[in-house]
Design a protein around this motif. Sequence first.
Motif, PDB file in Angstrom:
ATOM      1  N   PHE A 370       0.837  -1.199   0.000  1.00 48.30           N
ATOM      2  CA  PHE A 370       0.000   0.000   0.000  1.00 48.30           C
ATOM      3  C   PHE A 370       0.872   1.250   0.000  1.00 48.30           C
ATOM      4  O   PHE A 370       0.515   2.266  -0.623  1.00 48.30           O
ATOM      5  N   GLY A 371       2.013   1.187   0.684  1.00 50.01           N
ATOM      6  CA  GLY A 371       2.932   2.325   0.663  1.00 50.01           C
ATOM      7  C   GLY A 371       3.434   2.620  -0.739  1.00 50.01           C
ATOM      8  O   GLY A 371       3.481   3.783  -1.165  1.00 50.01           O
ATOM      9  N   ILE A 372       3.791   1.570  -1.480  1.00 50.16           N
ATOM     10  CA  ILE A 372       4.223   1.765  -2.870  1.00 50.16           C
ATOM     11  C   ILE A 372       3.078   2.327  -3.701  1.00 50.16           C
ATOM     12  O   ILE A 372       3.256   3.247  -4.507  1.00 50.16           O
ATOM     13  N   GLY A 373       1.876   1.772  -3.510  1.00 48.46           N
ATOM     14  CA  GLY A 373       0.719   2.268  -4.245  1.00 48.46           C
ATOM     15  C   GLY A 373       0.428   3.729  -3.951  1.00 48.46           C
ATOM     16  O   GLY A 373       0.142   4.516  -4.858  1.00 48.46           O
ATOM     17  N   GLY A 374       0.522   4.108  -2.680  1.00 46.68           N
ATOM     18  CA  GLY A 374       0.252   5.497  -2.319  1.00 46.68           C
ATOM     19  C   GLY A 374       1.304   6.454  -2.840  1.00 46.68           C
ATOM     20  O   GLY A 374       0.987   7.531  -3.360  1.00 46.68           O
ATOM     21  N   LEU A 375       2.572   6.072  -2.722  1.00 49.30           N
ATOM     22  CA  LEU A 375       3.645   6.969  -3.172  1.00 49.30           C
ATOM     23  C   LEU A 375       3.638   7.141  -4.693  1.00 49.30           C
ATOM     24  O   LEU A 375       3.910   8.230  -5.197  1.00 49.30           O
ATOM     25  N   THR A 376       3.339   6.079  -5.436  1.00 48.50           N
ATOM     26  CA  THR A 376       3.249   6.220  -6.887  1.00 48.50           C
ATOM     27  C   THR A 376       2.037   7.041  -7.297  1.00 48.50           C
ATOM     28  O   THR A 376       2.020   7.638  -8.379  1.00 48.50           O
ATOM     29  N   GLY A 377       1.038   7.102  -6.419  1.00 51.18           N
ATOM     30  CA  GLY A 377      -0.113   7.960  -6.700  1.00 51.18           C
ATOM     31  C   GLY A 377       0.246   9.434  -6.718  1.00 51.18           C
ATOM     32  O   GLY A 377      -0.429  10.235  -7.378  1.00 51.18           O
ATOM     33  N   LEU A 378       1.324   9.795  -6.019  1.00 51.56           N
ATOM     34  CA  LEU A 378       1.757  11.192  -6.018  1.00 51.56           C
ATOM     35  C   LEU A 378       2.168  11.647  -7.418  1.00 51.56           C
ATOM     36  O   LEU A 378       1.943  12.790  -7.801  1.00 51.56           O
ATOM     37  N   PHE A 379       2.760  10.740  -8.181  1.00 55.19           N
ATOM     38  CA  PHE A 379       3.149  11.090  -9.555  1.00 55.19           C
ATOM     39  C   PHE A 379       1.919  11.297 -10.441  1.00 55.19           C
ATOM     40  O   PHE A 379       1.941  12.123 -11.358  1.00 55.19           O
ATOM     41  N   LEU A 380       0.866  10.547 -10.158  1.00 56.79           N
ATOM     42  CA  LEU A 380      -0.359  10.693 -10.943  1.00 56.79           C
ATOM     43  C   LEU A 380      -1.174  11.899 -10.493  1.00 56.79           C
ATOM     44  O   LEU A 380      -2.008  12.406 -11.244  1.00 56.79           O
ATOM     45  N   GLY A 381      -0.961  12.361  -9.267  1.00 50.84           N
ATOM     46  CA  GLY A 381      -1.640  13.557  -8.797  1.00 50.84           C
ATOM     47  C   GLY A 381      -0.922  14.842  -9.179  1.00 50.84           C
ATOM     48  O   GLY A 381      -1.483  15.931  -9.061  1.00 50.84           O
ATOM     49  N   THR A 382       0.320  14.712  -9.620  1.00 53.24           N
ATOM     50  CA  THR A 382       1.105  15.873 -10.053  1.00 53.24           C
ATOM     51  C   THR A 382       0.809  16.158 -11.515  1.00 53.24           C
ATOM     52  O   THR A 382       0.918  15.277 -12.365  1.00 53.24           O
ATOM     53  N   LEU A 383       0.442  17.386 -11.822  1.00 45.69           N
ATOM     54  CA  LEU A 383      -0.031  17.715 -13.164  1.00 45.69           C
ATOM     55  C   LEU A 383       1.006  17.405 -14.236  1.00 45.69           C
ATOM     56  O   LEU A 383       0.690  16.829 -15.280  1.00 45.69           O
ATOM     57  N   ALA A 384       2.256  17.788 -14.004  1.00 46.62           N
ATOM     58  CA  ALA A 384       3.277  17.639 -15.039  1.00 46.62           C
ATOM     59  C   ALA A 384       3.517  16.174 -15.389  1.00 46.62           C
ATOM     60  O   ALA A 384       3.653  15.820 -16.569  1.00 46.62           O
ATOM     61  N   THR A 385       3.593  15.307 -14.393  1.00 46.47           N
ATOM     62  CA  THR A 385       3.863  13.886 -14.662  1.00 46.47           C
ATOM     63  C   THR A 385       2.605  13.124 -15.051  1.00 46.47           C
ATOM     64  O   THR A 385       2.673  12.124 -15.765  1.00 46.47           O
TER      65      THR A 385
END
Length: 556
Positions: A370-385
């Motif tokens: 879940f930690g990996i899933g949550g941290l990778t979600g940050l890249f999808l929540g960032t507009l540029a990435t």
Amino acid sequence: MSGYATPHDSAVGHAPAGRGDNYLTHDQGLWSWVVTLDHKRIGIMYLAGIMGSFLLGGIFALLIRAELFTPGKMFLSEDRYNELFTLHGAIMTFLFIIPSIPAALGNFFVPLMLGAKDVAFPRMNLASFYLWLGGAVFFLLALVLGGLDTGWTFYTPYSTTTSDTVIAATVGAFILGFSSIFTGLNFIVTINTMRPPGMTWFKMPLFLWSLYATAIIQLLATPVLAITLVLLTAEKMFRIGIFDPKLGGDPVLYQHFFWFYSHPAVYIMILPAMGIISELVSVFSRKHIFGYRFIAYSSIAIAVLGFLVWGHHMFVSGQSPLAVIVFSALTFSVSIPSAIKVFNWLATMYKGSVSLAAPMCYALSFILLFGIGGLTGLFLGTLATNVTLHDTYFVVAHFHYVMMGGTLVAFLGGLHYWWPKMFGRMYSELWARIACLIIFAGFNMTFLPQFVLGTRGMPRRYARYLPEFQTLHQMSTIGSMILGIGLFLAAGVLLYALFKGKRAPANPWGSASLEWTCSSPPPPHNFEHTPTAGDPYDYSVNEYSAEEEGYVAVRK
């Protein structure tokens, strides 16, 4: 004697497992199950149904991965591939992940954890199961009638311009929505009105807090999906211009409606899983849960914030710059209560007496995955990435780390934790741990390469791909086979225990919540007298008994 109810306090609570009457032997025959109002039997029927759905959805997943072993065609045409990944997603989401923990484990254990004899509305509870069954029939009908190739989201204009099997699937999802609403309403009323003496809001097990927050989402979000599916079906049948641009409709409007439900639905899936992890981490660390109120309030915060972030699925759909900035900021904010939970679980384990029993192995796996899933979600929540990663395998990997690495792994942990209580039998700890290790290894081998595929530009949902992606796809396919072996082994361990496992004591883990104060398996009416609740995380009330091969209450 402590104020906490014990197996010795309850007239029905001290019988050794397998002796006397229990919910499995109380009534005999198929009809007694078909018309039962016993929440425990309804939970078992749900468990059988969702595991059957999981098996079907899992077979589809293995077929998809097998087809992707090479860049060209192996055994599936492009159309058949589309049908398989659509039905895999729809079955796993609507028939398995959403109802798995609330409908199966929740139905079984909510009344037991409250010291109650049943849920508030037993007939509504039975009706919710048959609604789930009816919804499942319509999904199977869509499979029999020629398949479904719209993707599990039923996006327009795909769903309005393809075959009429879409109608069967959307009707099935509509019916399943009512099942979810019935379950959520029952839990809210049960938890509000049936708590025993001594159980204030802040002496409830955190599993109940998570189900209460989930039930709020079920009641408020599910009707939006139901209305959306009705509009979609009406447009397809009567050619009304709502979503189809050829009829004057707006396909992006469908996406707004769908994700307004479906992102809260992510928390319908993950919140109960977090509740299970809160129980497992505390019990198997032999330590009071750290930050109880923060974990409880964070469940409610997730339920509220989950309604405000649906737009992050639509960053490339043409929203205004202000809208995407707001949705991006809200997406980051919803990660805060999830991080609070993870911090408190780690703090609970710190200096605790951690036991690596099978349920705890699943809990530790959950925290990492879940930690990996949550941290990778940050890249999808960032507009540029997000713009670069949108609709790539990075999204597939992220979603599976949260939903499968999160919800499924927690569900397996909860199933192993409560299996002795549900069926009165202990399973092999060694083989259960081996299965957990294989699942963990297979899962990471399946989905870690998909993050790399996504960053290199591999689109999701494609049946064919460029040769340079083959090695990573083959790693993912081999990992999926290992994962499948682990899951079948875990199922075999539990099923073998039903017939050959040694009898379970009333409290094999030393837990302090009320469900462990009755016999294993529980009596038909759970408790002869309403027990008095104490602190569900005070493990000093129990001590290990070699004679019972389990924990018994400490008399004071």
